[in-house]
Design a protein around this motif. Sequence first.
Motif, mmCIF file in Angstrom:
data_model
loop_
_atom_site.group_PDB
_atom_site.id
_atom_site.type_symbol
_atom_site.label_atom_id
_atom_site.label_comp_id
_atom_site.label_asym_id
_atom_site.label_seq_id
_atom_site.Cartn_x
_atom_site.Cartn_y
_atom_site.Cartn_z
ATOM 1 N N LYS A 106 49.341 15.955 33.415
ATOM 2 C CA LYS A 106 49.843 16.013 32.139
ATOM 3 C C LYS A 106 51.221 15.151 32.318
ATOM 4 O O LYS A 106 51.972 15.211 30.982
ATOM 5 C CB LYS A 106 49.185 16.348 31.370
ATOM 6 N N ALA B 229 53.384 12.094 31.531
ATOM 7 C CA ALA B 229 53.243 11.079 30.376
ATOM 8 C C ALA B 229 54.048 9.465 30.706
ATOM 9 O O ALA B 229 53.631 7.992 30.797
ATOM 10 C CB ALA B 229 54.133 11.467 28.402
ATOM 11 N N GLN C 110 50.649 5.149 23.441
ATOM 12 C CA GLN C 110 50.400 5.315 22.257
ATOM 13 C C GLN C 110 51.594 6.723 21.929
ATOM 14 O O GLN C 110 51.568 7.386 23.468
ATOM 15 C CB GLN C 110 48.855 6.110 21.728
ATOM 16 N N SER C 111 52.208 6.830 21.395
ATOM 17 C CA SER C 111 53.461 8.326 21.690
ATOM 18 C C SER C 111 52.870 9.421 22.333
ATOM 19 O O SER C 111 54.112 10.262 22.615
ATOM 20 C CB SER C 111 54.203 7.833 20.782
ATOM 21 N N SER C 112 52.008 9.763 20.960
ATOM 22 C CA SER C 112 51.308 10.819 21.417
ATOM 23 C C SER C 112 50.790 10.576 22.393
ATOM 24 O O SER C 112 49.535 10.189 21.435
ATOM 25 C CB SER C 112 51.173 11.679 20.249
ATOM 26 N N ASP D 126 46.597 11.439 24.445
ATOM 27 C CA ASP D 126 45.129 12.428 24.300
ATOM 28 C C ASP D 126 44.774 13.161 25.838
ATOM 29 O O ASP D 126 44.474 11.548 26.180
ATOM 30 C CB ASP D 126 44.110 11.818 23.434
#
Length: 127
Positions: free
Chosen positions: A55, A57, A102-104, A106
């Motif tokens: 995870k 990013a 994307q900023s967040s 999934d």
Amino acid sequence: MKLFKYIVVLTIGCSLALSGCAKKPETKAEVVDPQTGLTKMIAHSDELKADLQSKDAKKIKGTTPKLEDDWATFEDSVKAKFPDGYNKVETSLDPLISGAKQSSLDFALLGQLNDELNAALKQLNSN
């Protein structure tokens, strides 16, 4: 008054000349054979899988453009020879790239898309 006109004309002329100098020439992606491209993409897909599991990013956002760049080097030859395989790769690659921007993130969805991409790449690689 005459001096003012010369200055305006000179300023416009310089602006036009310099605006042409600022443009970068377009560089085309290096074309590679599909086998080499697929091998690189599978390696980057595996790298992305590890990034998704951790995870991370920052790494995810760094790895997904590699997939896009790799694909650009040989996608035209795949599209011509293997249209079904091409569509399978595009179906998972495009949303994967968009999702990673994307900023967040999934992580579950990106992981699913990456798994689908990896399967499509391995199927193409076996052809």
